[in-house]
Design a protein around this motif. Structure first.
Motif, PDB file in Angstrom:
ATOM      1  N   UNK A 185       0.837  -1.207   0.000  1.00 52.65           N
ATOM      2  CA  UNK A 185       0.000   0.000   0.000  1.00 52.65           C
ATOM      3  C   UNK A 185       0.873   1.257   0.000  1.00 52.65           C
ATOM      4  N   UNK A 186       1.947   1.225   0.808  1.00 46.40           N
ATOM      5  CA  UNK A 186       2.860   2.368   0.877  1.00 46.40           C
ATOM      6  C   UNK A 186       3.508   2.631  -0.479  1.00 46.40           C
ATOM      7  N   UNK A 187       3.905   1.554  -1.149  1.00 45.37           N
ATOM      8  CA  UNK A 187       4.523   1.702  -2.467  1.00 45.37           C
ATOM      9  C   UNK A 187       3.542   2.289  -3.469  1.00 45.37           C
ATOM     10  N   UNK A 188       2.281   1.841  -3.400  1.00 42.11           N
ATOM     11  CA  UNK A 188       1.258   2.376  -4.304  1.00 42.11           C
ATOM     12  C   UNK A 188       0.960   3.855  -3.991  1.00 42.11           C
ATOM     13  N   UNK A 189       0.920   4.184  -2.683  1.00 38.36           N
ATOM     14  CA  UNK A 189       0.693   5.583  -2.282  1.00 38.36           C
ATOM     15  C   UNK A 189       1.794   6.468  -2.833  1.00 38.36           C
TER      16      UNK A 189
END
Length: 271
Positions: free
Chosen positions: A31-35
């Motif tokens: 999720x952090x990478x996508x954010x």
């Protein structure tokens, strides 16, 4: 349930919990990478918007110039327009001493010019008539941002006439009582032209460019508080006179009534 069965059940629970933690951490990392990817897109759009806004600002900055020129021509017909505007502005007036105001009475025109690449800076020009303080006809201060974003400023060197350097008035002088305690007057408005210590946060320059220059008339027309108080006192005096007149009329009316009654009494006695 046997003790051994209880131990097995507890071990299975812990194992399931650890597995859930591992899954949760993995999902969070994804999720952090996508954010981060989405944020990069937002930043790209913001940068694109800034470029578009800059183009619009440059376009309308050019369109405003003829109107600024016309306004300056009209302002020139009003004596002491700029010194009145500065005195009426709360932040600028705090920087003005009596001698500063006297010098600014010779100020005939103020011009703010933003550089073609607006982000790179601006210049403020002050035009003066012949005056007893300095030789300069124009005093200017420029603010620049270089390619790395570092701010800097430069200004006209003021050619003070003998004994008229207002920037030296803030030097410490002994008070009249001759005590050791020193009295320091506020710095002169004109020290601004020699102060380049923090060009990136020059409050006076920003106030003139962003607040006064767009509409100086609003500060020129600020009513003088002394005049307002005087008008208020005049209104109070007029109201007081009106009250007195009304009381006088009432008293006159009562006296007239009394005289009429006396006349009727006299007629009754004659009969």
């Amino acid at each position: 349930m046997s003790a051994s069965a209880a131990k097995v059940s507890k071990k299975e629970l812990n194992s399931n919990y650890d597995g859930a933690d591992e899954t949760s951490e993995k999902e969070q990392q994804e999720a952090i990478e996508h954010i981060d990817e989405v944020q990069n897109e937002i930043d790209r759009l913001n940068e694109q918007a800034s470029e578009e806004i800059l183009k619009v600002e440059q376009k309308y900055n050019k369109l405003r110039q003829p109107f600024f020129q016309k306004r300056s021509e009209l302002i020139a017909k009003i004596p002491n327009f700029w010194v009145t505007t500065f005195v009426n502005h709360p932040q600028v007036s705090a920087l003005l001493g009596e001698e500063d105001e006297e010098a600014l009475h010779y100020l005939t025109r103020v011009e703010v010019t933003e550089f073609e690449d607006i982000k790179s800076g601006y210049r403020i020009d002050f035009y003066f008539d012949e005056n007893p303080y300095f030789e300069n006809k124009v005093l200017s201060k420029e603010f620049h941002l270089n390619e790395s974003g570092d701010p800097s400023s430069k200004s006209t060197e003021i050619k003070w006439k003998s004994g008229k350097d207002l920037t030296k008035r803030s030097s410490q002088t002994q008070n009249k009582a001759g005590k050791k305690r020193q009295h320091e007057e506020p710095e002169s408005f004109f020290t601004w032209f020699t102060d380049h210590s923090d060009a990136g946060a020059d409050e006076l320059g920003e106030v003139i460019k962003d607040d006064i220059w767009p509409n100086p008339l609003q500060y020129y027309l600020v009513p003088d508080m002394d005049d307002e108080e005087a008008e208020g006192e005049d209104d109070d005096d007029e109201e007081g006179l009106e009250d007195i007149d009304e009381e006088g009329d009432e008293d006159d009316g009562e006296e007239d009534d009394g005289e009429e009654d006396d006349g009727e009494d006299d007629e009754g006695e004659d009969d």
